[in-house]
Design a protein around this motif. Structure first.
Motif, PDB file in Angstrom:
ATOM      1  N   ASN A   1      18.208  -9.799 -11.023  1.00  0.00           N
ATOM      2  CA  ASN A   1      16.883 -10.347 -11.308  1.00  0.00           C
ATOM      3  C   ASN A   1      16.326 -10.933 -10.025  1.00  0.00           C
ATOM      4  N   SER A   2      15.031 -10.737  -9.812  1.00  0.00           N
ATOM      5  CA  SER A   2      14.408 -11.221  -8.589  1.00  0.00           C
ATOM      6  C   SER A   2      12.976 -11.651  -8.860  1.00  0.00           C
ATOM      7  N   LEU A   3      12.571 -12.749  -8.239  1.00  0.00           N
ATOM      8  CA  LEU A   3      11.192 -13.208  -8.276  1.00  0.00           C
ATOM      9  C   LEU A   3      10.700 -13.258  -6.838  1.00  0.00           C
ATOM     10  N   SER A   4       9.577 -12.581  -6.559  1.00  0.00           N
ATOM     11  CA  SER A   4       9.097 -12.424  -5.194  1.00  0.00           C
ATOM     12  C   SER A   4       7.637 -12.826  -5.064  1.00  0.00           C
ATOM     13  N   ILE A   5       7.280 -13.241  -3.863  1.00  0.00           N
ATOM     14  CA  ILE A   5       5.869 -13.417  -3.528  1.00  0.00           C
ATOM     15  C   ILE A   5       5.490 -12.258  -2.609  1.00  0.00           C
ATOM     16  N   ASN A   6       4.273 -11.742  -2.788  1.00  0.00           N
ATOM     17  CA  ASN A   6       3.795 -10.601  -2.021  1.00  0.00           C
ATOM     18  C   ASN A   6       2.495 -10.987  -1.332  1.00  0.00           C
ATOM     19  N   CYS A   7       2.275 -10.454  -0.170  1.00  0.00           N
ATOM     20  CA  CYS A   7       0.991 -10.618   0.502  1.00  0.00           C
ATOM     21  C   CYS A   7       0.778  -9.391   1.371  1.00  0.00           C
ATOM     22  N   GLY A   8      -0.342  -8.720   1.191  1.00  0.00           N
ATOM     23  CA  GLY A   8      -0.607  -7.503   1.944  1.00  0.00           C
ATOM     24  C   GLY A   8      -2.083  -7.158   1.918  1.00  0.00           C
ATOM     25  N   TYR A   9      -2.363  -5.867   2.048  1.00  0.00           N
ATOM     26  CA  TYR A   9      -3.739  -5.410   2.173  1.00  0.00           C
ATOM     27  C   TYR A   9      -3.938  -4.137   1.356  1.00  0.00           C
ATOM     28  N   GLY A  10      -5.094  -4.033   0.732  1.00  0.00           N
ATOM     29  CA  GLY A  10      -5.464  -2.831  -0.009  1.00  0.00           C
ATOM     30  C   GLY A  10      -6.819  -2.341   0.471  1.00  0.00           C
ATOM     31  N   TYR A  11      -7.024  -1.036   0.418  1.00  0.00           N
ATOM     32  CA  TYR A  11      -8.292  -0.466   0.886  1.00  0.00           C
ATOM     33  C   TYR A  11      -8.673   0.719   0.006  1.00  0.00           C
ATOM     34  N   ASN A  12      -9.958   0.796  -0.323  1.00  0.00           N
ATOM     35  CA  ASN A  12     -10.520   1.925  -1.062  1.00  0.00           C
ATOM     36  C   ASN A  12     -11.459   2.689  -0.145  1.00  0.00           C
ATOM     37  N   TRP A  13     -11.198   3.986   0.030  1.00  0.00           N
ATOM     38  CA  TRP A  13     -12.072   4.855   0.821  1.00  0.00           C
ATOM     39  C   TRP A  13     -12.918   5.680  -0.152  1.00  0.00           C
TER      40      TRP A  13
END
Length: 173
Positions: free
Chosen positions: A85-97
């Motif tokens: 079992n794992s609990l994570s924080i995520n931070c990144g980038y998304g882009y729509n073309w």
């Protein structure tokens, strides 16, 4: 997302749950690429933060696997059951073309840091439990959306990459 896989001697069950916050939510539409419920008209991206939970159960039957391992691994060294079992924080980038009025491509990369981890596995007759090892991973999404008037079609690929490492056991998925 729940994934079940059956391979001779191996049973795996995974469950993933994610929650995201899109910082540029007035111009960037995350649901436009994933659910086709919105249409985005201009190219745009956003920083995305999230929280992820992963539950992974793995069961091995050493007798069924002995033919595949050809005696290379002693039966006493094969883990019979593991739960992670794992609990994570995520931070990144998304882009729509937005290519034209009918086509849109989407890409997201969310590196993650798991700060609450629990691994429990059975080796022989012993049950071993490990906790709170920091691990890193990544969630990647690619999508393509085609729409014409009231018809639309989409394709989305989702990839989870994570690893857990302890002195006695490590696993990369």
């Amino acid at each position: 997302v729940i994934c079940d896989k059956d391979i001779e001697g191996v049973k795996s069950r995974r469950m993933y749950a994610n929650a995201y916050y899109v910082f540029n939510n007035r111009k960037f539409s995350y649901p436009a690429a994933l659910t086709q419920s919105y249409r985005q008209k201009r190219n745009c991206g956003s920083v995305i933060a999230g929280l992820s939970f992963i539950h992974n159960t793995l069961e091995l039957e050493p007798d069924a696997m002995s033919a595949a391992t050809e005696g290379k691994i002693p039966v006493s060294h094969i883990i019979k059951h593991s739960v992670y079992n794992s609990l994570s924080i995520n931070c990144g980038y998304g882009y729509n073309w937005v290519i034209d009025r009918q086509w849109m491509l989407h890409g997201t990369a969310l590196p993650s840091l798991s700060f609450i981890n629990k691994l429990e596995y059975k080796l022989g007759y012993d049950t071993v439990s490990k906790r709170n090892n920091l691990d890193i991973g990544c969630i990647v999404r690619f999508g393509a959306l085609w729409n014409y008037e009231r018809y639309d079609a989409g394709f989305t690929a989702l990839m989870y990459v994570y690893g857990t490492g302890y002195n006695t056991m490590s696993m990369t998925d």
